[in-house]
Write a protein that holds these residues in place. Structure first.
Motif: not given
Ligand code: MG
Length: 286
Positions: A1-8, A37-41, A95-104
């Protein structure tokens, strides 16, 4: 388990983060999205490139939210997940932003802590959270994703009832045995039996029971706590779990990486005799 920022991952860029995880000797993992975290292109491209370069697969994206505090059990109750009403709307959008990011990124699972689900199924707050989880499940379904609830903050039977009430096929559980101990919410193996039909992914994490009611237990390196990780793996095999074994170690720095390396070695040792009699259904990497 790792992170976009913070923790690991601290604040290092995706390529360094993924390389570090890959060098631990694993080929898949879960990516936690830091609340800020900014979830842009640009980020999508950077993560995609990093994952492709290292041949790393993300099985689940974890959402977390601004304003959450895990400082104590009462602050978790007040601040974490979908339960606090004042932040519910903004967290639904996130949550929807994270779902879309995951989809990408081509990830087919989204998960989060939704907070302490009330026990009373007629409580208006329970109903509001149930409705929100239905909407999130439906959104994830459009993205061909499973939505998973992290265990630990309530007894397993409450979670099982809640899942039945939400009544969505793509709702599952990310089972964390150590959380049951840390929150004092039930014996992990009994809890796993209670929710066995809903487990889609697991955290391999360990902890010691709290010594005082209402206080945290203590997270430990894998194999040094009260989970009995060997029995946990045996139970996972018994229920037919064939997904990845995701190691979660909620500290930072060199000690975290050393503990994860030791955790990988422990899982490799423990799973070998289990796999000798039967092949796993899916992946077998920790
Ligand atoms: Mg966990």
């Amino acid at each position: 388990m790792f992170w976009t920022g913070g923790d690991l991952a601290a604040q290092v860029p995706p390529d360094q983060t993924v390389r570090m995880v890959s060098q631990l000797g694993v080929s898949c993992g879960q990516l936690g999205i830091h609340p800020s975290a900014i979830l842009n292109n640009e980020q999508v491209t950077a993560w995609k490139t990093a994952l492709n370069t290292e041949g790393m697969e993300i099985v689940t994206v974890f959402a977390s939210y601004l304003g959450e505090s895990y400082a104590s059990i009462p602050t978790v109750r007040e601040t974490v997940g979908f339960v606090p009403s004042l932040t519910r709307e903004v967290r639904e959008t996130r949550t929807y932003e994270c779902s879309d990011f995951a989809l990408e990124l081509g990830v087919s699972g989204l998960a989060t802590h939704i907070g302490f689900v009330p026990e009373d199924r007629t409580d208006p707050e329970y109903i509001a959270v149930r409705e929100m989880v239905r909407r999130v499940c439906d959104y994830c379904a459009q993205n061909d994703q499973i939505f998973a609830l992290e265990t630990g903050q309530e007894p397993a039977r409450v979670l099982r009832n809640f899942i039945a009430d939400v009544d969505r096929e793509n709702l599952g559980i990310n089972f964390d045995p150590a959380n049951m101990i840390l929150y004092g919410s039930g014996k992990p193996l009994e809890a796993l039996e209670t929710v066995r039909d809903h487990v889609v992914t697991v955290h391999c994490k360990d902890a010691k029971w709290p010594t005082e009611l209402g206080q945290w237990g203590i997270e430990t390196p894998l194999g040094e706590g009260d989970v009995c990780i060997d029995k946990f793996l045996t139970k996972l095999k018994e229920i037919g779990y064939g997904g990845p074994l995701i190691i979660e170690r909620e500290i930072t720095g060199e000690e975290q990486q050393a503990d994860i390396r030791a955790g990988i070695a422990l899982l490799e040792k423990l799973k070998t005799p289990l796999l000798a009699t039967e092949k796993p259904k899916k992946r077998s990497n920790p």
